[in-house]
Every structure is written in C-alpha cells, then in structure tokens.
Design a protein around this motif. Structure first.
Motif, mmCIF file in Angstrom:
data_model
loop_
_atom_site.group_PDB
_atom_site.id
_atom_site.type_symbol
_atom_site.label_atom_id
_atom_site.label_comp_id
_atom_site.label_asym_id
_atom_site.label_seq_id
_atom_site.Cartn_x
_atom_site.Cartn_y
_atom_site.Cartn_z
ATOM 1 N N PHE A 112 -1.984 13.487 -39.910
ATOM 2 C CA PHE A 112 -0.588 13.269 -39.112
ATOM 3 C C PHE A 112 -0.217 12.122 -38.242
ATOM 4 O O PHE A 112 0.646 11.470 -38.215
ATOM 5 N N MET A 118 3.560 18.306 -48.099
ATOM 6 C CA MET A 118 3.247 19.695 -47.522
ATOM 7 C C MET A 118 2.979 21.022 -48.492
ATOM 8 O O MET A 118 2.205 21.931 -48.016
ATOM 9 N N SER A 152 -0.168 28.879 -40.867
ATOM 10 C CA SER A 152 -0.289 27.397 -40.867
ATOM 11 C C SER A 152 0.349 27.033 -42.630
ATOM 12 O O SER A 152 1.348 26.289 -42.765
ATOM 13 N N GLN A 179 -0.730 20.772 -48.444
ATOM 14 C CA GLN A 179 -1.181 20.791 -47.137
ATOM 15 C C GLN A 179 -1.298 22.570 -47.192
ATOM 16 O O GLN A 179 -2.190 23.065 -46.579
ATOM 17 N N HIS A 185 0.996 20.941 -34.120
ATOM 18 C CA HIS A 185 0.367 22.256 -34.871
ATOM 19 C C HIS A 185 -1.116 22.068 -35.207
ATOM 20 O O HIS A 185 -1.774 23.151 -34.686
ATOM 21 N N GLU A 186 -1.372 20.696 -35.473
ATOM 22 C CA GLU A 186 -2.888 20.641 -35.687
ATOM 23 C C GLU A 186 -3.511 20.631 -34.408
ATOM 24 O O GLU A 186 -4.780 21.227 -34.347
ATOM 25 N N GLU A 193 -7.448 16.623 -40.277
ATOM 26 C CA GLU A 193 -6.168 17.123 -40.193
ATOM 27 C C GLU A 193 -5.219 16.589 -39.011
ATOM 28 O O GLU A 193 -4.219 16.243 -39.260
ATOM 29 N N ALA A 214 3.878 18.756 -37.197
ATOM 30 C CA ALA A 214 2.942 18.980 -37.735
ATOM 31 C C ALA A 214 1.579 18.713 -36.941
ATOM 32 O O ALA A 214 0.550 19.417 -36.965
ATOM 33 N N MET A 253 8.287 23.588 -44.212
ATOM 34 C CA MET A 253 8.462 21.947 -44.071
ATOM 35 C C MET A 253 8.825 21.456 -45.442
ATOM 36 O O MET A 253 9.483 20.535 -45.629
ATOM 37 N N TYR A 282 3.845 25.005 -43.115
ATOM 38 C CA TYR A 282 4.184 23.642 -44.239
ATOM 39 C C TYR A 282 4.871 24.058 -45.314
ATOM 40 O O TYR A 282 5.554 23.203 -45.837
#
Ligand code: OFO
Length: 171
Positions: free
Chosen positions: A133, A42, A19, A45, A92-93, A129, A89, A26, A23
């Motif tokens: 987003f 990011m 993770s 993050q 992904h979370e 989290e 994102a 990104m 990020y």
C-alpha cells in the motif's frame, strides 16, 4: 499453551476475518465507482486475509487449543476517493503489524518458542502488506490523485496476480 496467548490469537483470528471484510467493502466501493483494477486488487487482498485467519485457526487446532470462530464487523463501503481507501488500507496494515508484534511479545513472555517461530511468518508478511500500500500511495503522490493518473494506478492495481495459498514447504 499460555491462556493469555491463546485468547490473543483468537482475537487476531477476528482481526484477520475483519480485514477480509474491510477489503471486501473497499472492493465493493471500487466496483461501483468503476475502478475495476482496484476492485480486483482488493478482492485478492481479501482472499489473502482469509488465508491469514485460517492459518491461525489451523495452528490452534494443531496445538489442541480453544478456537473461536468470530462474527465479523460490518465493513465500511462508503468512501470519498481512491486515495482515501488506499490510505485507510495502509493505516489498517500498520495497525495489524502492531497486533502481530504484540503477539510475538506475548509468546516471548510465555516462553513459547513454537508459537514464536510460527508468528515469524506473519512478521515477514506484514512487511509486504505495508509495503504494497505504501508503494501505491507513493505513486499517487508523484502523479497527483486525479484524472488520468487515477486510471493508471487503477490499471496497475488490476495487474495483481490471484492469491494462491503457499504450500506447507513455502510457508
Ligand atoms: Fe492479515 O494482513 Fe492485512 O490485515
């Protein structure tokens, strides 16, 4: 500790370091495209993800269990738009949340209240989290993902405060 649970936590250590790099990838894209606020968001993050990984590493250390420090996967750095990275994102979370919930299930099955209690921090963290987003994506939906609206979102993302690891008492 139950060996299956220890292995699953080691897998999660890799997922958290991955993770971090997702990020970072990104952030690298955002820097290149001129989204400075998004890049800052990011990078912060990514710092948080490293903390998530290290919190698991230290927990296994405290429990005197096997710790595997993994090689991380090379992250994606090519994207089409700001909307795409925010959607990825968020997805992904949601994926990480499922993983954490699965760890909780394994700790229940193993009859391990200490690990179960430790994992509750991650359960709460994942709510935050996903929410971070989801909220930005909602704003993009309201404004439309183009022109001035993108700059406004970028500016807002840039207002994120740097990550400061919580003290033991706060965790
Ligand atoms: Fe570690 O919570 Fe995001 O991935």
């Amino acid at each position: 500790m139950d060996k299956k649970l220890v292995n699953a936590i080691n897998d999660q250590i890799k997922a958290e370091f991955d993770s971090e790099y997702i990020y970072l990838g990104m952030a690298a894209w955002a820097l290149k495209e001129g989204y400075e606020g998004t890049a800052k968001f990011m990078f912060i993050q990514a710092d948080e993800e490293r903390f998530h990984a290290m919190k698991f590493v230290k927990f296994l250390g405290e429990m005197d269990e096997k710790i595997v420090i993994p090689a991380v996967d090379k992250p994606e750095t090519k994207f089409e738009s700001l909307q795409e990275i925010l959607e990825k994102a968020y997805e992904h979370e949601k994926y990480v949340t499922k993983r954490i919930h699965n760890l909780v299930k394994l700790s229940d099955e193993a009859g391990d209240p200490a690990t179960n209690d430790f994992l509750s921090w991650y359960v709460a963290e994942q709510i935050e989290e996903e929410n971070n987003f989801r909220n930005v994506l909602k704003k993009l939906k309201i404004t439309g993902a183009k022109g001035h609206a993108l700059l406004m979102i970028d500016q807002q993302l840039g207002q994120r405060a740097p990550f400061t690891p919580p003290t033991d008492a706060e965790e």
